[in-house]
Design a protein around this motif. Structure first.
Motif, mmCIF file in Angstrom:
data_model
loop_
_atom_site.group_PDB
_atom_site.id
_atom_site.type_symbol
_atom_site.label_atom_id
_atom_site.label_comp_id
_atom_site.label_asym_id
_atom_site.label_seq_id
_atom_site.Cartn_x
_atom_site.Cartn_y
_atom_site.Cartn_z
ATOM 1 N N SER A 1 0.814 -1.218 0.000
ATOM 2 C CA SER A 1 0.000 0.000 0.000
ATOM 3 C C SER A 1 0.845 1.265 0.000
ATOM 4 O O SER A 1 0.350 2.346 -0.326
ATOM 5 C CB SER A 1 -0.963 -0.010 1.189
ATOM 6 O OG SER A 1 -1.896 -1.067 1.054
ATOM 7 N N GLY B 1 3.181 1.374 -2.049
ATOM 8 C CA GLY B 1 3.617 1.346 -3.449
ATOM 9 C C GLY B 1 4.835 0.478 -3.686
ATOM 10 O O GLY B 1 5.319 0.378 -4.819
ATOM 11 N N ALA C 1 -2.125 3.683 1.742
ATOM 12 C CA ALA C 1 -2.385 3.954 0.335
ATOM 13 C C ALA C 1 -2.971 5.349 0.139
ATOM 14 O O ALA C 1 -2.667 6.029 -0.846
ATOM 15 C CB ALA C 1 -3.332 2.893 -0.229
ATOM 16 N N SER D 1 0.481 3.164 -9.525
ATOM 17 C CA SER D 1 -0.633 4.010 -9.055
ATOM 18 C C SER D 1 -1.981 3.311 -9.169
ATOM 19 O O SER D 1 -2.873 3.536 -8.345
ATOM 20 C CB SER D 1 -0.675 5.321 -9.847
ATOM 21 O OG SER D 1 0.256 6.242 -9.331
ATOM 22 N N VAL E 1 -2.256 1.346 -5.929
ATOM 23 C CA VAL E 1 -2.342 2.203 -4.742
ATOM 24 C C VAL E 1 -3.703 2.888 -4.685
ATOM 25 O O VAL E 1 -4.324 2.995 -3.616
ATOM 26 C CB VAL E 1 -1.204 3.242 -4.730
ATOM 27 C CG1 VAL E 1 -1.322 4.148 -3.508
ATOM 28 C CG2 VAL E 1 0.160 2.555 -4.724
ATOM 29 N N ASP F 1 9.237 1.525 -4.607
ATOM 30 C CA ASP F 1 7.963 2.198 -4.818
ATOM 31 C C ASP F 1 7.957 2.820 -6.216
ATOM 32 O O ASP F 1 8.868 2.625 -7.022
ATOM 33 C CB ASP F 1 7.698 3.239 -3.731
ATOM 34 C CG ASP F 1 8.741 4.346 -3.675
ATOM 35 O OD1 ASP F 1 9.725 4.298 -4.461
ATOM 36 O OD2 ASP F 1 8.577 5.267 -2.858
ATOM 37 N N ARG G 1 -6.302 0.379 -3.458
ATOM 38 C CA ARG G 1 -6.151 0.113 -2.032
ATOM 39 C C ARG G 1 -6.582 1.323 -1.201
ATOM 40 O O ARG G 1 -7.126 1.184 -0.112
ATOM 41 C CB ARG G 1 -4.704 -0.295 -1.736
ATOM 42 C CG ARG G 1 -4.354 -1.647 -2.333
ATOM 43 C CD ARG G 1 -2.858 -1.939 -2.344
ATOM 44 N NE ARG G 1 -2.565 -3.130 -3.130
ATOM 45 C CZ ARG G 1 -2.594 -4.375 -2.679
ATOM 46 N NH1 ARG G 1 -2.875 -4.599 -1.403
ATOM 47 N NH2 ARG G 1 -2.324 -5.388 -3.469
ATOM 48 N N CYS G 2 -6.328 2.511 -1.749
ATOM 49 C CA CYS G 2 -6.810 3.734 -1.088
ATOM 50 C C CYS G 2 -8.336 3.727 -1.002
ATOM 51 O O CYS G 2 -8.906 3.996 0.057
ATOM 52 C CB CYS G 2 -6.324 4.958 -1.865
ATOM 53 S SG CYS G 2 -7.157 6.496 -1.438
ATOM 54 N N VAL H 1 1.768 -4.598 -5.818
ATOM 55 C CA VAL H 1 0.747 -3.668 -5.360
ATOM 56 C C VAL H 1 -0.479 -3.675 -6.271
ATOM 57 O O VAL H 1 -1.603 -3.519 -5.804
ATOM 58 C CB VAL H 1 1.341 -2.239 -5.223
ATOM 59 C CG1 VAL H 1 2.025 -1.783 -6.490
ATOM 60 C CG2 VAL H 1 0.279 -1.241 -4.840
ATOM 61 N N THR I 1 -0.121 7.728 0.328
ATOM 62 C CA THR I 1 0.778 7.540 -0.813
ATOM 63 C C THR I 1 0.202 8.164 -2.075
ATOM 64 O O THR I 1 0.910 8.869 -2.810
ATOM 65 C CB THR I 1 1.048 6.040 -1.035
ATOM 66 O OG1 THR I 1 1.651 5.499 0.151
ATOM 67 C CG2 THR I 1 1.982 5.827 -2.218
#
Length: 638
Positions: free
Chosen positions: A406, A408, A604, A590, A593, A477, A596-597, A510, A607
């Motif tokens: 999360s 990255g 995330a 991205s 991420v 990342d 997951r955000c 990721v 990030t």
């Protein structure tokens, strides 16, 4: 009879009718003997390995890079069962038969930069016109209609030669040998120590696990690099001896009492050790429990398992009640009885693990479907009040690697196509320098991951991890991946690196994989069983510049349990390669991420916010959390 006739008819499609009389008899014999038609007549007699890129006949270096990676996947030093085109995981194949290998290599040798090779589960559908900016190969494996994506259907379709299990990096031509998992395993062990034992210092700590085959073969090396005592059980002497001869395993014993003695000695002296136990891990777990009950001494601190339990009834897991030979015989003669014996063995294994865990050992599932299969066997792994992806013990993604993903970070890789160790040393130094420069301006949480990876890359060359191609893996990342790729591309342009470099990653990343019992097991908004991310990853990498892309059903934890998207990209020192790398790698990270955000992961969220500040064209839909849970209760109560 119809299925066998269909299998034979399907195999003969590759050849003119004038050859059918001879080939039909040969193929029928293979079908009777192996349950599959491998077409051994067409297995090349050359030494299969990653030859320098300039030695491949081709019209474009992009095609040559794919040829190099295919041959590396089938190198006898790299592949688990190369004669069956299996790279790792027991059944993770590059192709379904040797005619496909020959046809693919022919197509790649003829390909121009206005053609794309289309691959259907090992079958080359052909070269199709496309743009120079298009991928040179599009690979799919196991793309089965969801209602038919069962193990039983897989066996039928594989036998017919119409579908194939490509694992993650076998069928996508991106495997780099056991090194590919060493780094991730080392990071897992290090972070397990931080989380469970409260320390970075793992000297004198003991990790017990099992499996020394393809991917699991990395465990011994990773344990020593992390500084602990790694004890790995393996029932098959062939892979165990192979790892010992390669220097990945320091000691081997088949005497369980000697094994216990060496654990005690290494634990007391705090000496890093990788010890291979030639025997069944169930016996080892039960012996460790007996020792604890007899002496009160808990000899194991951390525990896991890396047998191929995505394939439990066809050689992925060997039950403790039978010898290797007896198990193979029962597997073939009485599959139903063998399944029962496997379930009994799993119940014994879990019973011992449960008691040792109650005594203070920390155990986690290593994403090999261990807990899932143990649950199906009736073992006591249920988590009271847990969701569909939660068990008594966490997946290593849930507890350890999920937060790293999360942020990255994930398994970025590169292969020096020259085959020259000097190029690998130079790219190692480039990567380390890049990470050291970036790490000066990151948050403390991110800096810890950078420091772990700088330590890894600075020491990687000392640990004899290259098997096959001159390759390296490095968790990084988004910013790190892009900057490393651009720096390597510039070094190729400047002729400091003597030949192009292929970059890729493990699908175990990721955004590469939707896998509810592994990569996305820490996604708790109900979308863990959705596969949009992996499919979008595959499609997005394709039109952002990847040299080849792949989409698989079934890698890692089993057929029907996961969807994987992967890529390969050739850096050749040109501005075009730099543009492709920057655009594609930024998206490749991205994408995951952002997903997951949206699921609610705070790492995330932070990030992707930072990434949007750095990239003005990036706009991600951000979630608004429910801050007052009573709002939900009041609304639902009317």
């Amino acid at each position: 009879m119809f299925a066998r006739t269909g299998t034979l008819r399907n195999a003969l499609r590759y050849f003119p009718p004038s050859h059918h009389n001879i080939l039909a008899a040969e193929f029928a014999q293979e079908l009777r003997q192996y349950g599959h038609i491998y077409m051994y007549r067409f297995c090349p007699r050359i030494h299969m390995r990653a030859y320098p890129i300039d030695q491949y006949p081709c019209r474009t270096r992009q095609a040559a890079s794919i040829m190099l990676m295919i041959m590396n996947n089938l190198d006898h030093a790299v592949a688990q069962f190369p004669q069956e085109l299996v790279t790792y995981g027991g059944n993770g194949q590059v192709f379904s038969n040797w005619a496909q290998f020959r046809l693919v290599m022919y197509y790649l040798s003829e390909m121009t930069e206005e053609q794309t090779l289309v691959m259907y589960s090992g079958h080359p559908a052909g070269l199709f016109p496309s743009l120079p900016s298009s991928p040179r190969a599009i690979i799919t494996n196991g793309m089965v209609i969801p209602n038919y994506s069962s193990r039983e259907q897989y066996e039928k379709m594989f036998a017919l030669g119409v579908s194939m299990y490509g694992q993650m990096t076998a069928g996508s031509y991106c495997y780099i040998g056991p090194q590919g998992i060493v780094h991730g395993t080392m990071l897992t062990v290090l972070n397990a120590g931080r989380r469970y034992l409260g320390s970075d210092d793992l000297r004198g700590r003991v990790l017990v696990t099992s499996g020394l085959g393809g991917m699991s073969g990395a465990q011994a090396k990773a344990a020593v690099i992390a500084g602990c005592v790694g004890v790995i059980a393996e029932v098959d002497e062939v892979p165990l001896r192979k790892r010992h001869e390669q220097g990945w395993l320091m000691e081997v014993t088949s005497d369980i009492e000697h094994c216990i003695q060496r654990i005690r000695e290494a634990k007391r002296s705090k000496t890093p050790l990788s010890l291979g136990y030639h025997g069944n891990v169930v016996d080892l777990w039960e012996r460790l429990l007996t020792e604890y009950e007899r002496t009160g001494e808990l000899l194991v601190d951390l525990g896991s398992d890396q047998t191929s339990l995505h394939n439990p009834f066809s050689g992925g897991y060997y039950p403790a009640q039978l010898s290797l030979q007896q198990a193979n015989q029962l597997m073939a003669t009485d599959p139903a009885r063998f399944k029962t014996v496997v379930h009994e063995s799993l119940c014994r294994q879990v019973a011992a693990i449960n008691k040792l865990s109650e005594a203070g050992m920390f155990f986690w599932d290593y994403g090999n479907a261990f807990l899932l299969e143990a649950q199906r066997a009736g073992a006591e792994v249920e988590k009271e009040g847990g969701g569909a992806t939660e068990f008594r013990y966490p997946s290593y993604v849930q507890d350890i690697m999920g937060d790293i993903f999360s942020l990255g970070f994930g398994p970025f890789r590169w292969v020096c196509t020259s085959g020259d160790p000097h190029d690998l040393t130079l790219t190692d130094d480039i990567a380390a320098t890049v990470l050291e420069e970036i790490s000066a301006n990151v948050t403390e949480r991110v800096r810890q991951q950078y420091n772990d990876n700088i330590r890894w890359i600075r020491e990687a060359g000392k640990h004899r991890m290259v098997v096959g191609s001159q390759a390296r893996i490095l968790y990084s990342d988004q910013k790190g991946r892009v900057c490393i790729a651009l720096a390597i591309n510039q070094a190729i342009a400047d002729r400091r690196v003597s030949a192009p470099v292929v970059i890729s990653r493990d699908h175990h990343d990721v955004s590469g994989t939707d896998s509810p019992f592994r990569e996305t097991s820490n996604v708790y908004d109900g979308s863990a069983f959705c596969a949009d991310m992996a499919v979008q990853n595959f499609v997005g990498d394709a039109f952002r510049g990847a040299t080849w892309v792949s989409l698989h059903n079934g890698g890692g934890v089993g057929w029907g349990e996961v969807m994987n998207g992967g890529f390969g990209l050739l850096l050749d020192g040109t501005e075009e390669a730099a543009k492709r790398a920057s655009l594609m790698l930024n998206w490749d990270v991205s994408n995951g991420v952002a997903r997951r955000c949206w699921s609610g992961n705070s790492n995330a969220y932070e990030t992707i916010q930072r990434t949007m500040e750095e990239q003005r064209q990036l706009r991600v839909t951000m979630p608004y959390p429910v801050q007052d849970e009573d709002v939900l209760d009041r609304a639902l109560q009317g």
